[in-house]
Enzyme design. Structure first.
Site: not given
Ligand SMILES: CC(C)(COP(=O)(O)OP(=O)(O)OC[C@H]1O[C@@H](n2cnc3c(N)ncnc32)[C@H](O)[C@@H]1OP(=O)(O)O)[C@@H](O)C(=O)NCCC(=O)NCCS
Length: 459
Positions: A294, A333, A389
């Site tokens: 987050h 996201h 971010d």
């Molecule tokens: C923001 C976040 C938590 C959203 O997560 P979510 O909606 O639950 O999406 P998921 O974790 O289910 O990801 C979906 C797919 O994309 C991939 N993915 C998502 N974010 C990724 C990232 N930053 N880097 C690499 N792969 C990523 C996941 O591995 C998953 O792949 P799969 O389908 O092969 O398993 C996630 O994108 C993330 O961890 N981002 C990095 C942290 C970040 O920047 N957070 C700030 C948000 S404002």
């Protein structure tokens, strides 16, 4: 449960296994027909603003003793937990609006306090309202001296976010009347106190980590300028902030002010729903914000850029991301599946900041990461784009902040969003204490055993 809806949920007829087209045509258009094959019963569920009310499903039972149907939605992937008039996001089109106004216009034309007023009260202020609002916030920028002492008790190396969370929670002991959350006037007072004090607490955490003396608020300055004053004033009699940097920080605050039902806002509403006071609610929301998935992500982005080290190492890092060894921090996201409109504005603000501070060398690595990732199938297929971010940390670093401060810089403006959502939740007659259901997967009933008869579980 609305009575009218309860009425319409009563089984209408015994349905055949497959509804025939003719019968479907006979159904009212504003309902969803659901066949329970266990009982061969068809139910008509009314739509509520393009959703279904989960409580309506409770009427679907196999027999009168049955608890009724629930929904299962881990991580709230497809569940609206409230109605809200504050922030609108269209993740597919990359739209973000506060109270109907596009974020691009607000970032360009408004100050942070103006946007805070809009988010909290629903309308942009008139000149007189804004002057009054600024004055009210300014009145609350000082901390009680005991709170200052509380901050002094932290280790110098303590993480600023830990200090922020604890100190905001500690304000609850300074203002015990805040517990009367049903008193509108007292709520209004705590809202002003919190917005006034979070920059002061944040600046103190920063000065504390450096061992510098605390700087008291200067109420001649704007909200953001005063924050800079409390961070960076040294021996000069009056701190004069650089106007370009002050404006950039103000824009960053506007972009972070609210983001509808994200993880920390959901916590704010959930904790607030128990009628806990707003100081502990904001502390809880800030705790949720601190996680690396987050608000903690901006700190992680900087660590990641440090780890990559130089532009030529970017392709190898992207391969590690694709192999699932690491995440590309600042990418992806839950809602934005096209682009994050805040990231675009931040890129623009970064250019303004770099004109003053010189270009942050990490920008080269970040731009290369973005370039490669946006062409790569892995990221395209998963709709992963830079989020807010990705670039904010690079600006914060150029402004002179250590990465540990980044999430605190997010928490200051988000306090406004949390409080607006808290107030909205308290005034919503449909809201009650937040209490999800579960699907129990543990043991059925079993009998207690004396200790000598218990076998150690297999490792
Ligand atoms: C923001 C976040 C938590 C959203 O997560 P979510 O909606 O639950 O999406 P998921 O974790 O289910 O990801 C979906 C797919 O994309 C991939 N993915 C998502 N974010 C990724 C990232 N930053 N880097 C690499 N792969 C990523 C996941 O591995 C998953 O792949 P799969 O389908 O092969 O398993 C996630 O994108 C993330 O961890 N981002 C990095 C942290 C970040 O920047 N957070 C700030 C948000 S404002």
């Amino acid at each position: 449960m609305h009575l009218a809806q309860a009425e319409s949920l009563r089984p209408r007829y015994e349905a055949p296994l497959h509804l025939r087209k003719k019968e479907l045509n006979a159904m009212p258009k504003e309902t969803l027909s659901l066949v329970d094959n266990r009982t061969q019963t068809c139910y008509e569920l009314p739509f509520f603003k393009d959703t279904l009310r989960a409580m309506d499903l409770r009427q679907i039972k196999t027999d009168p003793q049955d608890f009724g149907l629930m929904t299962y939605d881990p991580a709230f992937m497809n569940t609206a937990s409230c109605q809200s008039a504050i922030t609108f996001i269209d993740g597919d089109q990359g739209i973000l609006r506060y109270r109907g106004y596009p974020i691009e216009q607000l970032a360009e034309k408004c100050t942070f306090l103006e946007v805070a007023y809009l988010i909290l009260f629903g309308e942009l202020p008139t000149a007189a309202q804004l002057a009054g609002w600024k004055n009210e916030i300014t009145l609350h920028t000082m901390l009680h001296e005991t709170t200052k002492k509380f901050l002094e008790g932290f280790l110098y190396g303590a993480h600023p976010m830990g200090m922020f969370i604890s100190t905001v929670a500690a304000l609850s002991t300074v203002y015990p009347e805040a517990r009367k959350v049903n008193d509108a006037e007292l709520r209004a007072l705590q809202i002003r106190r919190l917005i006034g004090k979070v920059p002061t607490i944040s600046a103190y955490t920063y000065r504390h980590s450096l061992g510098y003396p605390y700087v008291y608020p200067d109420n001649d300055l704007s909200y953001t300028e005063n924050f800079m004053n409390m961070l960076w004033k040294m021996a000069e009699p009056k701190y004069r902030p650089n106007p370009v940097l002050a404006r950039a920080l103000d824009i960053l605050f506007i972009l972070h002010a609210d983001h509808e039902q994200n993880c920390s806002t959901n916590v704010m509403r959930a904790v607030g729903s128990s009628l806990a006071d707003p100081f502990v609610c904001v502390a809880a929301a800030a705790a949720a914000l601190s996680g690396p998935l987050h608000g903690g992500a901006n700190e992680e982005v900087l660590k990641m850029l440090d780890e990559i080290g130089s532009k030529d190492k970017v392709p190898a890092y992207v391969e590690r991301v694709k192999a699932g060894q690491v995440r590309l921090m600042g990418f992806g996201h839950r809602v934005y599946k096209n682009y994050d409109p805040r990231a675009k504005i931040i890129k623009w603000a970064a250019d303004q900041v770099f004109e003053v501070t010189g270009r942050n060398p990490k920008l080269e690595i970040a731009l290369e990461l973005e370039r490669i990732a946006l062409q790569d199938d892995y990221f395209i297929k998963r709709k992963l784009y830079p989020n807010v971010d990705f670039y904010s940390g690079i600006i914060y670093q150029a402004l002179g902040f250590k990465p540990e401060m980044f999430t605190v810089l997010f928490a200051i403006p988000r306090t406004v969003g949390w409080l607006a959502q808290w107030e909205e939740m308290l005034l919503d007659p449909e809201q009650k204490i937040a209490r999800p259901r579960q699907i129990y997967t543990g043991y059925e009933l079993r009998d207690w055993l004396p200790i000598e008869k218990r076998a150690a579980p297999a490792a």
